[in-house]
Motif scaffolding. Structure first.
Motif, PDB file in Angstrom:
ATOM      1  N   GLN A  94      -3.855   4.847   3.273  1.00  0.00           N
ATOM      2  CA  GLN A  94      -5.149   4.769   3.951  1.00  0.00           C
ATOM      3  C   GLN A  94      -5.726   3.361   3.904  1.00  0.00           C
ATOM      4  O   GLN A  94      -6.410   2.925   4.835  1.00  0.00           O
ATOM      5  CB  GLN A  94      -6.128   5.772   3.316  1.00  0.00           C
ATOM      6  N   THR A  95      -5.449   2.629   2.818  1.00  0.00           N
ATOM      7  CA  THR A  95      -5.919   1.250   2.724  1.00  0.00           C
ATOM      8  C   THR A  95      -5.266   0.393   3.794  1.00  0.00           C
ATOM      9  O   THR A  95      -5.921  -0.434   4.450  1.00  0.00           O
ATOM     10  CB  THR A  95      -5.611   0.678   1.330  1.00  0.00           C
ATOM     11  N   ARG A 141      -1.064   4.249  -1.308  1.00  0.00           N
ATOM     12  CA  ARG A 141      -2.387   4.068  -0.717  1.00  0.00           C
ATOM     13  C   ARG A 141      -2.272   3.735   0.770  1.00  0.00           C
ATOM     14  O   ARG A 141      -2.751   2.675   1.213  1.00  0.00           O
ATOM     15  CB  ARG A 141      -3.149   2.958  -1.441  1.00  0.00           C
ATOM     16  N   LYS A 187      -3.987   1.513   6.668  1.00  0.00           N
ATOM     17  CA  LYS A 187      -4.472   1.948   7.976  1.00  0.00           C
ATOM     18  C   LYS A 187      -5.822   1.324   8.298  1.00  0.00           C
ATOM     19  O   LYS A 187      -6.097   0.965   9.450  1.00  0.00           O
ATOM     20  CB  LYS A 187      -4.569   3.472   8.008  1.00  0.00           C
ATOM     21  N   ARG A 188      -6.643   1.188   7.285  1.00  0.00           N
ATOM     22  CA  ARG A 188      -7.960   0.574   7.489  1.00  0.00           C
ATOM     23  C   ARG A 188      -7.817  -0.876   7.934  1.00  0.00           C
ATOM     24  O   ARG A 188      -8.533  -1.337   8.835  1.00  0.00           O
ATOM     25  CB  ARG A 188      -8.749   0.664   6.182  1.00  0.00           C
ATOM     26  N   CYS A 192       0.829  -1.211   0.000  1.00  0.00           N
ATOM     27  CA  CYS A 192       0.000   0.000   0.000  1.00  0.00           C
ATOM     28  C   CYS A 192       0.859   1.255   0.000  1.00  0.00           C
ATOM     29  O   CYS A 192       0.579   2.219  -0.727  1.00  0.00           O
ATOM     30  CB  CYS A 192      -0.922   0.002   1.217  1.00  0.00           C
TER      31      CYS A 192
END
Length: 661
Positions: free
Chosen positions: A581-582, A579, A584-585, A574
């Motif tokens: 944020q992907t 990316r 972290k999710r 990621c």
């Protein structure tokens, strides 16, 4: 570009070799470890028992284990092999004479103590490994060499070219990763949340010691389950642990260096299973430290697949070893380790084993079931994606680490050619998106000559129904296997993420893989990241492909189970594709449950809702995988030690196919 090395790490003195592990650089020394005898097995004299040797914190919590037969079958007349680390030091080419030849006086340099070499050491240094004696199978015994007179060798920070060692520059290092190269200048956060603090504490407790030095981490420390082989140090399991030690604020490179040296020493021993001897380049799947009560010595006992379920030798161990060696070198700037003759020889043995000529017409590597992280029969025989991606990754690391002296130049040329062929083959034939799926759906069969479009004679009717629903209009992925008349359309996370990190995937393909993950989040991530493979095998297909494996029932273990350790691979992919944020999710999902559930090995169920029915708790690589993910999110500079940029020299496929985005 890689920076030229600064100050080399000092060589260890005799007192250092006897010292116990320090939790971090500069901390006070802990009291020496005392071995706790644990007797197991039947009809074995107490004086002959090998006792598992672990860290002081967990020595009392481990159950007793049966004693390996090979461990007590030592010949009293056989001579003791030389310790690998001592052999490495005696064969080092960075002697004081090299500096004196440049007219440098000792007063201008710092001083590093070097053992005196005898007259035969020059031959040992040339060959990389002077051990020519007969070695027992599986059992490794190392003794510290007797004390020798020492001399002082002087070194300068700005050593001359004939002393200074560097990594071969890779032409693929573009501005993207160069932005992350200055790890020293990046802010380093503290341990952070209570979950991270608990993870660090448990990782430290998993350390395994050999002669007072940390050499690895236990696979798991579940007090409520039989140890089996989870009380051993696995090569692939230690990689995330080693990376965590390199990425942490107070870096601990010693354990990584010791691990690399000890596994290298094990590689040099004869690997015999029944009456058959494995190739000399094979790395062990795992090893453990035992204590012989009769000789009162610690010993290393290695497993090359002879004790594994299904008796399959690990193909991926050697690749992970080379990858970790590059990460250690990149992170610590200790270029002297990779330049040692025996380390160079160890890499060459691994690579020669994989690059040997045969009957294969493909550049990919033929592998058996159970040869990788998926270490049981799961229908990956042939050319599984995980091994091909790791193979490519290791080749690119070796490009930088190998020295051109002697036969090194020829091997580097072979690696360059194989990388080009492998990348072309993988990007062209393993890639699957909506457009390519429609092409395969309309394939003609029995095509002849080199103009054939359906080169592997894949029957369109063999495409499983789930693929048509799973494939989004945007996005794509590398399928699990490609071989004559067969395509394994399953999703395998390890191979796809390694393809991104090694830049085996093009920039467009890496973007498409991330699009697929985000579009199929519920299927591939669910409630507990991450699915190792998708979908699960069921019914008749499960019986045929897995051999009715009761551990690999649907949505469990390697058959669609969810493995928290894979979080670090997803996070790295990621970050590289922009990316975060992907990642972290996914990390947030892990933090909700993983520590509360006891850091289990894997989860069951279509969405990963249940702790695996046979999963060990306090699994070390579940802990370290979470730690690496957090360390990379908090400091993206860490990605530079485990990632490559795309090699611009690699030619693109001439028969290009349209993509779906």
């Amino acid at each position: 570009m890689y920076e030229s090395p600064g100050e080399l790490l000092p060589k260890e003195s005799e007192s250092d070799r006897a010292a116990p592990r320090n939790s971090s650089a500069g901390t006070a020394e802990k009291s020496p470890r005392e071995s706790v005898p644990v007797v197991g097995g039947e009809d074995v004299s107490v004086s002959q028992v090998l006792v598992p040797s672990v860290s002081p914190e967990n020595a009392d919590s481990l159950p007793s284990l049966p004693v390996p037969a090979a461990a007590v079958a030592m010949s009293s007349t056989s001579s003791e092999p030389q310790d690998a680390e001592a052999a490495l030091k005696s064969s080092s080419s960075l002697g004081s004479e090299a500096l004196d030849a440049n007219g440098k006086s000792p007063s201008e340099f710092g001083e590093i103590e070097m053992p005196e070499q005898n007259g035969d050491s020059s031959d040992s240094a040339k060959d990389g490994d002077a051990e020519a004696m007969e070695k027992p199978s599986g059992l490794v015994e190392e003794e510290a060499s007797p004390e020798k007179p020492s001399r002082k060798a002087s070194f300068c920070h700005d050593a001359s070219d004939n002393v200074k060692a560097t990594i071969r520059p890779c032409p693929s290092l573009s501005a993207n990763l160069n932005n992350y190269d200055s790890m020293e200048d990046a802010p380093l956060p503290a341990n952070g949340s209570p979950v991270m603090e608990e993870a660090w504490e448990r990782l430290n407790k998993s350390y395994v010691f050999y002669k007072g030095k940390p050499v690895g981490t236990l696979a798991a420390m579940d007090p409520n389950a039989d140890a089996l082989n989870y009380n051993q140090v696995f090569v692939r399991d230690f990689v995330p642990s080693g990376l965590a030690c390199l990425m942490k604020k107070d870096m601990e490179p010693e354990i990584v260096k010791n691990f690399l040296l000890k596994t290298l020493h094990l590689q040099g021993w004869e690997k015999r299973i029944d009456n058959f001897t494995l190739g000399e380049g094979v790395m062990p799947a795992s090893f453990k430290v035992g204590f012989d009560l009769q000789d009162k010595k610690e010993r290393l006992v290695a497993d090359f697949g002879g004790s594994a379920i299904g008796r399959v030798a690990p193909v991926d161990s050697g690749f992970w070893w080379i990858i970790l060696l590059r990460s250690y070198t990149k992170c610590t700037h200790d270029y002297s380790l990779a330049d040692l003759p025996v380390v160079q020889k160890g890499m060459k043995l691994i690579l020669n084993l994989c690059l040997s000529d045969g009957f294969d017409t493909f550049p990919t590597l033929l592998c058996a079931d159970g040869c990788s992280m998926i270490d049981r029969r799961m229908g990956v025989y042939g050319y599984p994606i995980e091994i091909q991606a790791l193979f490519y990754f290791a080749l690119r690391c070796a490009q930088q680490l190998l020295k051109p002296e002697r036969d090194g130049k020829e091997l580097i040329e072979r690696i360059d050619k194989r990388i080009m062929a492998l990348s072309f083959h993988f990007r062209k034939y393993y890639w699957m998106d909506h457009t390519q799926l429609n092409i395969i759906y309309r394939y003609k069969t029995e095509e002849y000559s080199d103009t054939a479009v359906n080169k592997f004679n894949v029957i369109p009717e063999s495409i499983p129904d789930w693929v048509f629903d799973f494939m989004p209009l945007r996005g794509g992925y590398f399928i699990g296997n490609v071989s004559p008349a067969r395509m394994d359309f399953r999703w395998f996370l390890v191979g796809n993420c390694i393809a991104i990190l090694s830049s085996l995937a093009t920039t467009a393909q890496a973007t498409a893989i991330m699009e697929l993950i985000e579009d199929r989040w519920e299927d591939l991530i669910g409630e507990m990241p991450l699915k190792i493979t998708y979908p699960a095998l069921e019914g008749h297909e499960w019986r045929i492909v897995t051999g009715c494996d009761p551990k690999n029932t649907r949505w469990s273990y390697h058959n669609g189970g969810s493995w928290p350790v894979l979080l670090w691979l997803l996070t790295a992919a990621c970050i590289k594709t922009g990316r975060p944020q992907t990642a972290k999710r996914a990390i947030e999902l892990v933090e909700k449950r993983l520590a509360k559930d006891g850091w289990p090995e894997y989860y069951d169920g279509r969405s990963g809702r249940y702790i695996g029915k046979q999963a060990r708790k306090y699994q070390t690589w579940s802990i370290s995988g979470y730690l690496i993910a957090k360390l990379m999110i908090e400091n993206p500079a860490n990605i530079s030690i485990i990632s490559f940029e795309e090699d611009k020299k690699i030619s693109k496929p001439r028969l290009t196919r349209s993509t779906s985005f």
